[in-house]
Design a protein around this motif. Sequence first.
Motif, short mmCIF file in Angstrom:
data_model
loop_
_atom_site.label_atom_id
_atom_site.label_comp_id
_atom_site.label_asym_id
_atom_site.label_seq_id
_atom_site.Cartn_x
_atom_site.Cartn_y
_atom_site.Cartn_z
N GLU A 53 0.82 -1.21 0.00
CA GLU A 53 0.00 0.00 0.00
C GLU A 53 0.85 1.26 0.00
O GLU A 53 1.88 1.32 0.68
CB GLU A 53 -0.89 0.01 1.25
CG GLU A 53 -1.83 -1.17 1.35
CD GLU A 53 -2.82 -1.23 0.19
OE1 GLU A 53 -3.29 -0.15 -0.23
OE2 GLU A 53 -3.10 -2.34 -0.29
N VAL A 54 0.40 2.25 -0.71
CA VAL A 54 1.10 3.53 -0.76
C VAL A 54 1.24 4.13 0.64
O VAL A 54 2.31 4.64 1.01
CB VAL A 54 0.35 4.52 -1.70
CG1 VAL A 54 0.92 5.93 -1.57
CG2 VAL A 54 0.45 4.04 -3.15
N ALA A 69 9.20 4.02 -4.71
CA ALA A 69 7.75 3.86 -4.85
C ALA A 69 7.24 4.55 -6.11
O ALA A 69 7.47 5.75 -6.31
CB ALA A 69 7.04 4.43 -3.63
N GLU A 70 6.56 3.76 -6.91
CA GLU A 70 5.90 4.28 -8.11
C GLU A 70 4.46 3.78 -8.12
O GLU A 70 4.14 2.74 -7.54
CB GLU A 70 6.55 3.73 -9.38
CG GLU A 70 7.90 4.31 -9.71
CD GLU A 70 8.45 3.69 -11.00
OE1 GLU A 70 9.60 3.98 -11.31
OE2 GLU A 70 7.73 2.91 -11.66
N ARG A 71 3.62 4.48 -8.82
CA ARG A 71 2.31 3.94 -9.21
C ARG A 71 2.13 4.28 -10.68
O ARG A 71 2.30 5.43 -11.07
CB ARG A 71 1.17 4.54 -8.38
CG ARG A 71 0.92 3.83 -7.06
CD ARG A 71 0.63 2.33 -7.22
NE ARG A 71 0.56 1.63 -5.94
CZ ARG A 71 1.62 1.16 -5.27
NH1 ARG A 71 2.84 1.33 -5.73
NH2 ARG A 71 1.45 0.51 -4.13
N ASP A 72 1.84 3.26 -11.46
CA ASP A 72 1.65 3.44 -12.90
C ASP A 72 2.83 4.18 -13.55
O ASP A 72 2.65 4.99 -14.45
CB ASP A 72 0.33 4.20 -13.17
CG ASP A 72 -0.88 3.41 -12.69
OD1 ASP A 72 -0.87 2.17 -12.82
OD2 ASP A 72 -1.81 4.04 -12.17
N LEU A 76 6.23 8.43 -6.67
CA LEU A 76 5.33 9.09 -5.72
C LEU A 76 6.06 10.24 -5.03
O LEU A 76 7.26 10.17 -4.81
CB LEU A 76 4.81 8.07 -4.71
CG LEU A 76 3.93 6.98 -5.34
CD1 LEU A 76 3.51 5.94 -4.32
CD2 LEU A 76 2.68 7.60 -5.99
N ASN A 83 11.16 2.79 -9.28
CA ASN A 83 11.42 1.35 -9.19
C ASN A 83 12.44 0.82 -10.20
O ASN A 83 12.62 -0.39 -10.31
CB ASN A 83 10.11 0.58 -9.33
CG ASN A 83 9.21 0.75 -8.11
OD1 ASN A 83 9.58 1.44 -7.15
ND2 ASN A 83 8.05 0.12 -8.14
N SER A 101 8.05 -0.41 -2.95
CA SER A 101 6.58 -0.46 -3.07
C SER A 101 6.18 -1.21 -4.33
O SER A 101 6.59 -0.85 -5.44
CB SER A 101 6.06 0.98 -3.12
OG SER A 101 4.73 0.98 -3.55
N THR A 102 5.42 -2.27 -4.16
CA THR A 102 5.02 -3.11 -5.29
C THR A 102 3.72 -3.83 -4.97
O THR A 102 3.70 -4.76 -4.18
CB THR A 102 6.12 -4.13 -5.65
OG1 THR A 102 5.52 -5.21 -6.37
CG2 THR A 102 6.80 -4.71 -4.43
N THR A 103 2.65 -3.39 -5.59
CA THR A 103 1.35 -4.02 -5.35
C THR A 103 1.38 -5.47 -5.80
O THR A 103 1.02 -6.39 -5.08
CB THR A 103 0.26 -3.28 -6.14
OG1 THR A 103 0.41 -1.90 -5.91
CG2 THR A 103 -1.13 -3.72 -5.70
N LYS A 148 -0.89 -7.50 -14.07
CA LYS A 148 -2.32 -7.47 -13.73
C LYS A 148 -2.98 -8.83 -13.95
O LYS A 148 -4.00 -8.93 -14.62
CB LYS A 148 -3.03 -6.38 -14.53
CG LYS A 148 -2.51 -4.98 -14.18
CD LYS A 148 -3.35 -3.87 -14.79
CE LYS A 148 -2.82 -2.52 -14.30
NZ LYS A 148 -3.53 -1.38 -14.89
#
Lengths: 240, 240
Positions: A53-54, A69-72, A76, A83, A101-103, A148
């Motif tokens: 989680e972020v 940490a990245e998202r898409d 962040l 990453n 950070s890695t979902t 995904k």
Amino acid sequence: MGKKNLETCFSPALYEADLHKGSIVVIIDILRATSAICTAFANGASSIIPVGEVEEARDYKKRGYLVAAERDGYVLDFADFGNSPFNFTREKVEGKTLVYSTTNGTGIINLASSAEKIVIGSFLNISALSRWLISQNKDVVLFCAGWKNRFNLEDTICAGAFAERLLQSGLYSTICDSTLAALDLWSVAQKDLTGYIEKVAQRTRLRSKGLDDCIGFCLTPDFTEKIPVIKNGILVDNIS
Amino acid sequence: MGKKNLETCFSPALYEADLHKGSIVVIIDILRATSAICTAFANGASSIIPVGEVEEARDYKKRGYLVAAERDGYVLDFADFGNSPFNFTREKVEGKTLVYSTTNGTGIINLASSAEKIVIGSFLNISALSRWLISQNKDVVLFCAGWKNRFNLEDTICAGAFAERLLQSGLYSTICDSTLAALDLWSVAQKDLTGYIEKVAQRTRLRSKGLDDCIGFCLTPDFTEKIPVIKNGILVDNIS
């Protein structure tokens, strides 16, 4: 003594945890998570905390950790860097505990948590990890992270390269169609690995965000001898 | 006008129904369900009712239907015959409505029920079905049935053969790694299809039960021009 079983899983959605309790699971997510983790240990990181989680990553940052940490594909705002393996330089990571950070990755680690052991694989540590696996006398699952929950080619090709090395030892057998497919795809791809990766969907996604500069590096065999392993949810260096 | 999208799904566990509402879905389960269905229509069956539960098949038998039903490779005691294509002879099936018991198949039909159309594919009808698909101007999903939710090679190879024909038309594009993998595996397999299928896990399973006599037949291209299609949950002959 019978041969050990080698299997390949193409997606978290296909993972059968109950079948793999006695196995060593190799997580493969070469663009870019498992390549970045191998690079971090090669450059002296002492451990890596994978977080899903972020907000969890943000909390670690507040407590003074170095956070990737990245998202898409976007770094962040609170993070130290993104990453890409290129961020994990010796200057930044040596002797440190990092947060990554890695979902996708944390989901996979949870899925595989009942396995005998979870290790991190990429082209960057393929020979060292293959040798170590062969020395363990355990069933092995090559667990491709996918994207995904979808099948992806780059992880499958890397799984095929691992499978080739393990089967060549003569200590493993496989009746798993996914392993046979990975071997055949690796045999096609290895003639021109860079050219082959050109057609992969993940490369297209990374390129559209200008994040594709590390792909050549991620295809480099044997950059390191490090074998990252999960212990109590944390990535540590198995060799040291 | 843009090209239509071509995708491949390797397992029911990977099917994304919401993405495929406007697509034609081609179900591929060549050893042996979709080959048997194509054979039945080639030999004059008027329709086929796919049923999932053994009790449902038994009820149909009581009501006078001709029933093909196996579990784990054994013909069920009340059934007329098993699931091999060789059972669906003209003498037995011409002009009749059959019941075909298939746990895997009914699950897939339900999964894909929101698609624009569901058709049945195998090597036996590959040219006729490819021509028909190309004439429809719709996105296409090649949906491999797999085996107990697992990836399997034989359906993937058949999907690759369909993908090759569709892409050669120039009317489709794909950014789907599964389609690219299927194409590469088909390119490896087609040099010696019978030899390639020798290594497949499903062949081993069928052979252990003496059910492998139909495999050569199931690899025969263009045995029929029939294109079975699902209408209201029932398989009918699209062409007639």
